[in-house]
Scaffold this motif. Structure first.
Motif, PDB file in Angstrom:
ATOM      1  N   GLY A 165       0.816  -1.207   0.000  1.00  0.00           N
ATOM      2  CA  GLY A 165       0.000   0.000   0.000  1.00  0.00           C
ATOM      3  C   GLY A 165       0.846   1.251   0.000  1.00  0.00           C
ATOM      4  N   GLU A 166       1.904   1.269   0.830  1.00  0.00           N
ATOM      5  CA  GLU A 166       2.777   2.434   0.891  1.00  0.00           C
ATOM      6  C   GLU A 166       3.660   2.556  -0.339  1.00  0.00           C
ATOM      7  N   VAL A 167       4.119   1.426  -0.877  1.00  0.00           N
ATOM      8  CA  VAL A 167       5.006   1.446  -2.046  1.00  0.00           C
ATOM      9  C   VAL A 167       4.244   1.824  -3.316  1.00  0.00           C
ATOM     10  N   LEU A 168       3.078   1.220  -3.519  1.00  0.00           N
ATOM     11  CA  LEU A 168       2.342   1.382  -4.765  1.00  0.00           C
ATOM     12  C   LEU A 168       1.236   2.427  -4.689  1.00  0.00           C
ATOM     13  N   GLY A 169       0.949   2.909  -3.492  1.00  0.00           N
ATOM     14  CA  GLY A 169      -0.089   3.922  -3.369  1.00  0.00           C
ATOM     15  C   GLY A 169      -1.493   3.362  -3.317  1.00  0.00           C
ATOM     16  N   TRP A 170      -1.635   2.095  -2.904  1.00  0.00           N
ATOM     17  CA  TRP A 170      -2.970   1.552  -2.718  1.00  0.00           C
ATOM     18  C   TRP A 170      -3.708   2.349  -1.642  1.00  0.00           C
ATOM     19  N   ALA A 171      -5.007   2.457  -1.799  1.00  0.00           N
ATOM     20  CA  ALA A 171      -5.872   3.154  -0.840  1.00  0.00           C
ATOM     21  C   ALA A 171      -5.498   4.628  -0.701  1.00  0.00           C
ATOM     22  N   SER A 172      -4.905   5.194  -1.751  1.00  0.00           N
ATOM     23  CA  SER A 172      -4.520   6.611  -1.711  1.00  0.00           C
ATOM     24  C   SER A 172      -5.671   7.536  -2.069  1.00  0.00           C
ATOM     25  N   GLY A 173      -6.735   6.954  -2.632  1.00  0.00           N
ATOM     26  CA  GLY A 173      -7.869   7.770  -3.054  1.00  0.00           C
ATOM     27  C   GLY A 173      -7.709   8.388  -4.424  1.00  0.00           C
ATOM     28  N   GLU A 174      -6.613   8.076  -5.135  1.00  0.00           N
ATOM     29  CA  GLU A 174      -6.423   8.624  -6.476  1.00  0.00           C
ATOM     30  C   GLU A 174      -7.427   8.009  -7.446  1.00  0.00           C
ATOM     31  N   PRO A 175      -7.967   8.806  -8.373  1.00  0.00           N
ATOM     32  CA  PRO A 175      -8.904   8.265  -9.364  1.00  0.00           C
ATOM     33  C   PRO A 175      -8.267   7.122 -10.149  1.00  0.00           C
ATOM     34  N   GLY A 176      -8.996   6.019 -10.266  1.00  0.00           N
ATOM     35  CA  GLY A 176      -8.506   4.878 -11.019  1.00  0.00           C
ATOM     36  C   GLY A 176      -7.498   4.019 -10.294  1.00  0.00           C
ATOM     37  N   GLY A 177      -7.171   4.347  -9.046  1.00  0.00           N
ATOM     38  CA  GLY A 177      -6.179   3.579  -8.301  1.00  0.00           C
ATOM     39  C   GLY A 177      -6.765   2.337  -7.664  1.00  0.00           C
ATOM     40  N   CYS A 178      -5.942   1.644  -6.885  1.00  0.00           N
ATOM     41  CA  CYS A 178      -6.355   0.419  -6.215  1.00  0.00           C
ATOM     42  C   CYS A 178      -6.688   0.692  -4.759  1.00  0.00           C
ATOM     43  N   ASP A 179      -7.614  -0.090  -4.225  1.00  0.00           N
ATOM     44  CA  ASP A 179      -7.899  -0.035  -2.799  1.00  0.00           C
ATOM     45  C   ASP A 179      -7.892  -1.447  -2.245  1.00  0.00           C
ATOM     46  N   ILE A 180      -7.963  -1.560  -0.932  1.00  0.00           N
ATOM     47  CA  ILE A 180      -7.891  -2.869  -0.295  1.00  0.00           C
ATOM     48  C   ILE A 180      -9.066  -3.046   0.645  1.00  0.00           C
ATOM     49  N   ALA A 181      -9.443  -4.321   0.839  1.00  0.00           N
ATOM     50  CA  ALA A 181     -10.500  -4.678   1.771  1.00  0.00           C
ATOM     51  C   ALA A 181     -10.048  -5.901   2.548  1.00  0.00           C
TER      52      ALA A 181
END
Length: 275
Positions: A165-181
């Motif tokens: 998440g910190e390396v790739l920017g997951w869950a950053s809220g950027e449009p089109g990005g990745c999030d985690i559950a």
């Protein structure tokens, strides 16, 4: 050229947000044998690229799905499948990997229309990142089902989710990005709303078995797991593990050269729970 060389990465027809899994690549020893095996087992066809005789592009129904490079012997590295993640800035991501006790083995390296980094997370699982000069790629270029998805088997799923998440920017809220559950004891990674990866706990760093050590497991959807296993065994592959999962099943196979991969009749990692 380097092991897991990203120069076999094509630019897909449809592009998506940054931080998503975007490509898979097999490092092997014999290109001809690999083409015979994966062509027979997964129905792939192959096309030579501009990188020389040691590299080909695998296609399914005309869509590029994977790269294969016969460089394991030249570079004295293990035969293995490796995932790549799309990023907007390879220099920034390389710095983040080092800052968080990961390892950068190669790069950032300028290759064609992009820049690449080959790395390992702090538990030793290998992965690559790819910076496109345009928009970022995705493992589901058709906009429908993914042609491959990933499962990270690691020591601690939640710790790994923090690292990536910190390396790739997951869950950053950027449009089109990745999030985690968080799903039971696992972490589900969604990119542009599409589930493309899971992270599972339980791997052991010092284990001699490559299935037990932390690693990214590449999973290919197939119509019939049993038929695929039989085809693999007929062509020199080995069944390593069968698992029943929610809404289907999966099998981990070893190709004749030692590369591990998984086939599944489940169409999305969002529906996979051990049954």
């Amino acid at each position: 050229m380097t092991p897991g060389d990203p120069r076999t990465v094509p630019e897909p027809a449809v592009l998506s947000g940054a931080s998503a899994p975007c490509w898979v690549h097999l490092v092997t020893r014999d290109l001809g044998d690999a083409q015979l095996f994966y062509g027979a087992v997964l129905g792939w066809t192959f096309r030579a690229g501009p990188l020389g005789r040691d590299f080909v592009m695998a296609r399914s129904d005309g869509v590029p799905v994977a790269g294969i490079g016969a460089v394991a012997s030249a570079y004295q590295v293990a035969v293995a499948w490796m995932p790549y993640f799309s990023v907007r800035d390879a220099d920034v991501v390389a710095a983040r990997i080092r800052e968080r006790s990961g390892t950068v083995a190669v790069g950032p390296l300028t290759v064609g229309q992009g820049r690449a980094v080959l790395a390992a997370d702090r538990d030793g699982a290998s992965f690559g990142v790819w910076e496109w000069t345009g928009r970022a790629a995705t493992l589901a270029p058709s906009g429908n089902r993914a042609h491959a998805w990933l499962r990270l088997r690691t020591r601690d799923a939640f710790d790994a989710a923090i690292f990536y998440g910190e390396v790739l920017g997951w869950a950053s809220g950027e449009p089109g990005g990745c999030d985690i559950a968080y799903v039971r004891e696992e972490v589900l990674v969604r990119c542009n709303g599409r589930p493309l990866a899971r992270i599972s706990s339980g791997a052991v760093e010092a284990a001699p078995d490559p299935q037990v050590r932390p690693h990214w497991q590449v999973q290919f959807p197939v119509a019939d797991v049993d038929a695929t296993v039989l085809a693999a065994e007929r062509h020199g592959g080995t069944l390593m593990e069968r698992r029943a999962v929610r809404r289907g099943g999966e099998a981990t196979l070893r190709d004749p050269d030692g590369g591990l991969f998984t086939v599944t009749d489940v169409r999305s990692p969002a529906t996979v729970d051990e049954g």
